[in-house]
Enzyme design. Structure first.
Site, PDB file in Angstrom:
ATOM      1  N   HIS A  66       0.851  -1.188   0.000  1.00 47.52           N
ATOM      2  CA  HIS A  66       0.000   0.000   0.000  1.00 47.52           C
ATOM      3  C   HIS A  66       0.889   1.242   0.000  1.00 47.52           C
ATOM      4  O   HIS A  66       2.119   1.130   0.120  1.00 47.52           O
ATOM      5  CB  HIS A  66      -0.958   0.009   1.196  1.00 47.52           C
ATOM      6  CG  HIS A  66      -0.267   0.026   2.524  1.00 47.52           C
ATOM      7  ND1 HIS A  66       0.513  -1.009   2.983  1.00 47.52           N
ATOM      8  CD2 HIS A  66      -0.240   0.971   3.513  1.00 47.52           C
ATOM      9  CE1 HIS A  66       0.980  -0.720   4.188  1.00 47.52           C
ATOM     10  NE2 HIS A  66       0.559   0.478   4.515  1.00 47.52           N
TER      11      HIS A  66
ATOM     12  N   ASP B  16       6.223   4.445   4.721  1.00 47.83           N
ATOM     13  CA  ASP B  16       7.207   3.552   5.308  1.00 47.83           C
ATOM     14  C   ASP B  16       7.353   2.252   4.516  1.00 47.83           C
ATOM     15  O   ASP B  16       8.318   1.517   4.715  1.00 47.83           O
ATOM     16  CB  ASP B  16       6.845   3.241   6.765  1.00 47.83           C
ATOM     17  CG  ASP B  16       5.454   2.646   6.909  1.00 47.83           C
ATOM     18  OD1 ASP B  16       4.548   3.128   6.216  1.00 47.83           O
ATOM     19  OD2 ASP B  16       5.277   1.716   7.718  1.00 47.83           O
ATOM     20  N   HIS B  17       6.421   1.961   3.608  1.00 46.05           N
ATOM     21  CA  HIS B  17       6.465   0.706   2.855  1.00 46.05           C
ATOM     22  C   HIS B  17       7.050   0.847   1.457  1.00 46.05           C
ATOM     23  O   HIS B  17       7.271  -0.168   0.800  1.00 46.05           O
ATOM     24  CB  HIS B  17       5.053   0.117   2.750  1.00 46.05           C
ATOM     25  CG  HIS B  17       4.534  -0.418   4.047  1.00 46.05           C
ATOM     26  ND1 HIS B  17       4.508  -1.768   4.352  1.00 46.05           N
ATOM     27  CD2 HIS B  17       4.031   0.211   5.138  1.00 46.05           C
ATOM     28  CE1 HIS B  17       4.004  -1.942   5.557  1.00 46.05           C
ATOM     29  NE2 HIS B  17       3.703  -0.756   6.058  1.00 46.05           N
TER      30      HIS B  17
ATOM     31  N   HIS C 234      -7.695  -1.916   5.733  1.00 46.11           N
ATOM     32  CA  HIS C 234      -6.844  -0.874   6.309  1.00 46.11           C
ATOM     33  C   HIS C 234      -7.503   0.477   6.033  1.00 46.11           C
ATOM     34  O   HIS C 234      -8.524   0.545   5.332  1.00 46.11           O
ATOM     35  CB  HIS C 234      -5.437  -0.955   5.698  1.00 46.11           C
ATOM     36  CG  HIS C 234      -4.402  -0.153   6.413  1.00 46.11           C
ATOM     37  ND1 HIS C 234      -4.276  -0.127   7.785  1.00 46.11           N
ATOM     38  CD2 HIS C 234      -3.431   0.673   5.938  1.00 46.11           C
ATOM     39  CE1 HIS C 234      -3.288   0.664   8.126  1.00 46.11           C
ATOM     40  NE2 HIS C 234      -2.756   1.170   7.018  1.00 46.11           N
TER      41      HIS C 234
ATOM     42  N   ASP D  71      -0.431  -4.469   7.799  1.00 43.71           N
ATOM     43  CA  ASP D  71      -1.323  -3.310   7.876  1.00 43.71           C
ATOM     44  C   ASP D  71      -2.774  -3.705   7.550  1.00 43.71           C
ATOM     45  O   ASP D  71      -3.333  -3.325   6.518  1.00 43.71           O
ATOM     46  CB  ASP D  71      -0.853  -2.218   6.915  1.00 43.71           C
ATOM     47  CG  ASP D  71       0.386  -1.498   7.426  1.00 43.71           C
ATOM     48  OD1 ASP D  71       1.263  -2.190   7.988  1.00 43.71           O
ATOM     49  OD2 ASP D  71       0.477  -0.280   7.269  1.00 43.71           O
TER      50      ASP D  71
ATOM     51  N   HIS E 149       6.661  -6.253  11.734  1.00 41.33           N
ATOM     52  CA  HIS E 149       5.989  -4.950  11.739  1.00 41.33           C
ATOM     53  C   HIS E 149       5.633  -4.525  13.169  1.00 41.33           C
ATOM     54  O   HIS E 149       4.487  -4.259  13.507  1.00 41.33           O
ATOM     55  CB  HIS E 149       4.726  -5.023  10.867  1.00 41.33           C
ATOM     56  CG  HIS E 149       4.234  -3.678  10.405  1.00 41.33           C
ATOM     57  ND1 HIS E 149       3.295  -2.969  11.115  1.00 41.33           N
ATOM     58  CD2 HIS E 149       4.527  -2.929   9.318  1.00 41.33           C
ATOM     59  CE1 HIS E 149       3.022  -1.847  10.475  1.00 41.33           C
ATOM     60  NE2 HIS E 149       3.763  -1.798   9.379  1.00 41.33           N
TER      61      HIS E 149
END
Length: 518
Positions: free
Chosen positions: A60, A64-65, A141, A212, A270
């Site tokens: 997504h 941070d990803h 999410h 997430d 995570h």
């Protein structure tokens, strides 16, 4: 397959954790799931070639990803990559990459193929090759998020060579047809069925990556009977309401998904930055599901350790959680590894005695750098002898050449410094005079070589107080006695030895103050 966690932190990096990224290695090809900051540096540390990346799967568009993606693509461009790269992710990932390339004026040396999935995508196969396929499904999410399952296709069983020889099968093409499940007809008309020669299909391994999300049916479907389930464990049960608010999962909920899906092994990842010890989350998941692991960065997870171990080197920082073995005692900062003796310690370049702060062999030596001998010598650098009180030669009466003295006791007086029974006395005679000077081996030393006498009469000096002054409570200060030489440090002035006051207790900061949105 080998799976290497490159980053296990959530939202923000910490001193010991990086942002989310997982690398899957299979037969020389690399598949990257998420690409947080510093992902390419983590690959360098473990010895993964970035040029071997064929696919990148983005879950997504939380920064941070995928913020490590522009830097990785720039590196591949600098390395003159020519092989095509495929990026799979939500709609918008192409626009993001193209913007950075235009802004930095980079014309890539390779082509990027995008597979963008729109919101409303219900799930399906996004990559399909001869030996594997990748399935994606939407998760729950606060923005559109995807979960992925990398699935090896089932492999044909092994051919029974003995039975094949009995039937007269010798040609390579016949073996290939049998492994493909096809029956073979011999020259004499005999028909050999594949089921008679080939064993059962070998089920392919799988890796599921879910992050997430709240618990949902698609997460269970992706994880059904998977080999490794990488599932987020952002929070613990104590703050489960925070998981609901931010649309994340707790460690206990990750275990519930693994249990419902009948996964072979659950690997937690995570973690929120508030958890300095991720094993708190491990215990919560362990109570619900038996086969739980904690993802440690740069620690490879292998589906077949017998054939895959040793492919990647594990850097030292990844082994930091392991306590080193020790054959001696403790040393400052961890364990020591002396080769013998007792309380070995931190003293380099000493292969001598193993006494206090001695890293070397036998004996009871004190601090003796560059000492290749043993024994009870004092602080005398560059001494290669046996350590007999400042002596480099060894006495014949000593029975142990590696340290200590020959006898269990030793007599000393002011005129004879040698061991008892020694005809020569062992050392030159020392003489002292009243001028605070001494002679030793015809060498002169000034008065500073002798200990300082603090009971001397200083007359009317106002800046000196004798050590038995009531103000010092009959104890000497380890700092300078002179008031003008004392530090103006507040901590020093509040020392309880002088004023009897205690420092104010500092209240620890609430762990949740700075991480409410994570």
């Amino acid at each position: 397959m080998i799976v290497v966690p490159l980053g296990v932190s959530s939202a923000t990096p910490t001193a010991n954790r990086h942002l989310p990224a997982v690398a899957l290695w299979r037969e020389g090809r690399i598949f990257l799931f998420d690409c947080g900051e510093n992902a390419q540096m983590q690959m360098l540390k473990i010895g993964m070639k970035r040029s071997k990346i064929d696919y990148i799967f983005i879950t997504h568009l939380d920064g941070d990803h995928f913020f490590g993606l522009p830097g990785l693509l720039s590196t591949l461009h600098i390395q003159r990559r020519e092989k095509d790269l495929t990026i799979v992710g939500p709609v918008g990932i192409k626009e993001y990459v193209d913007f950075h390339l235009r802004f930095t004026n980079i014309d890539l040396t390779f082509d990027i193929h995008y597979i963008e999935l729109e919101e409303g995508f219900e799930g399906g196969i996004v990559v399909d090759e001869d030996e594997f396929q990748v399935e994606a499904r939407p998760l729950v999410h606060n923005i559109f998020c995807l979960g992925y399952r990398f699935q090896e296709k089932d492999k044909p069983g092994k051919v029974d060579a003995a039975k094949a020889a009995e039937f007269g099968i010798v040609e390579d093409q016949q073996f290939k047809d049998l492994k493909a499940g096809l029956d073979v007809t011999l020259e004499d008309g005999t028909k050999v069925q594949a089921s008679d020669i080939v064993g059962e299909l070998r089920k392919g391994k799988s890796v599921t990556y879910i992050t997430d999300t709240r618990v949902c049916p698609n997460a269970v479907e992706l994880a059904k009977e998977t080999t490794f389930l990488f599932h987020e464990a952002t929070f613990g049960t104590a703050i489960a309401d925070k998981a609901v608010e931010t649309m994340h999962s707790t460690a206990e909920e990750a275990a519930m998904v693994a249990k419902e899906a009948n996964a072979e092994r659950l690997i937690l990842t995570h973690y929120s930055a508030r958890y300095t010890n991720e094993y708190v989350l491990y215990k919560e998941a362990k109570a619900q599901f038996e086969n739980v692991w904690v993802a440690n960065e740069l620690r490879p997870i292998m589906t077949d350790p017998a054939t895959e171990s040793g492919i990647f080197r594990v850097p030292r920082e990844a082994m930091a959680q392991r306590r080193p073995q020790s054959t001696g005692g403790f040393r400052r900062g961890g364990f020591s590894r002396p080769s013998g003796g007792g309380f070995g310690g931190r003293r380099p370049y000493n292969s001598g005695g193993g006494g206090g702060f001695n890293r070397g062999g036998s004996g009871g030596g004190q601090r003796r750098p560059y000492n290749s001998g043993g024994g009870g010598g004092q602080r005398r650098p560059y001494n290669s002898g046996g350590g007999d009180y400042y002596r480099n030669d060894r006495n014949n009466e000593r029975s142990n050449d590696r340290g200590g003295f020959a006898g269990s006791s030793r007599r000393f007086d002011n005129n004879n410094r040698g061991p008892a029974g020694s005809s020569s006395g062992g050392f030159e005679r020392r003489s002292y005079d009243n001028n605070n000077n001494r002679g030793f081996d015809n060498r002169n030393y000034d008065s500073r070589d002798r200990s300082f006498n603090r009971d001397r009469n200083f007359g009317d000096r106002q800046d000196y107080r004798p050590r038995n002054d009531d103000r010092f409570d009959n104890r000497r200060s380890f700092n300078n006695d002179r008031p003008e030489q004392r530090s103006g440090n507040t901590d020093y002035n509040n020392d309880r030895r002088y004023f009897g006051e205690k420092k104010d207790v500092i209240k620890p900061r609430n762990n949740f103050d700075d991480y409410d949105r994570f």
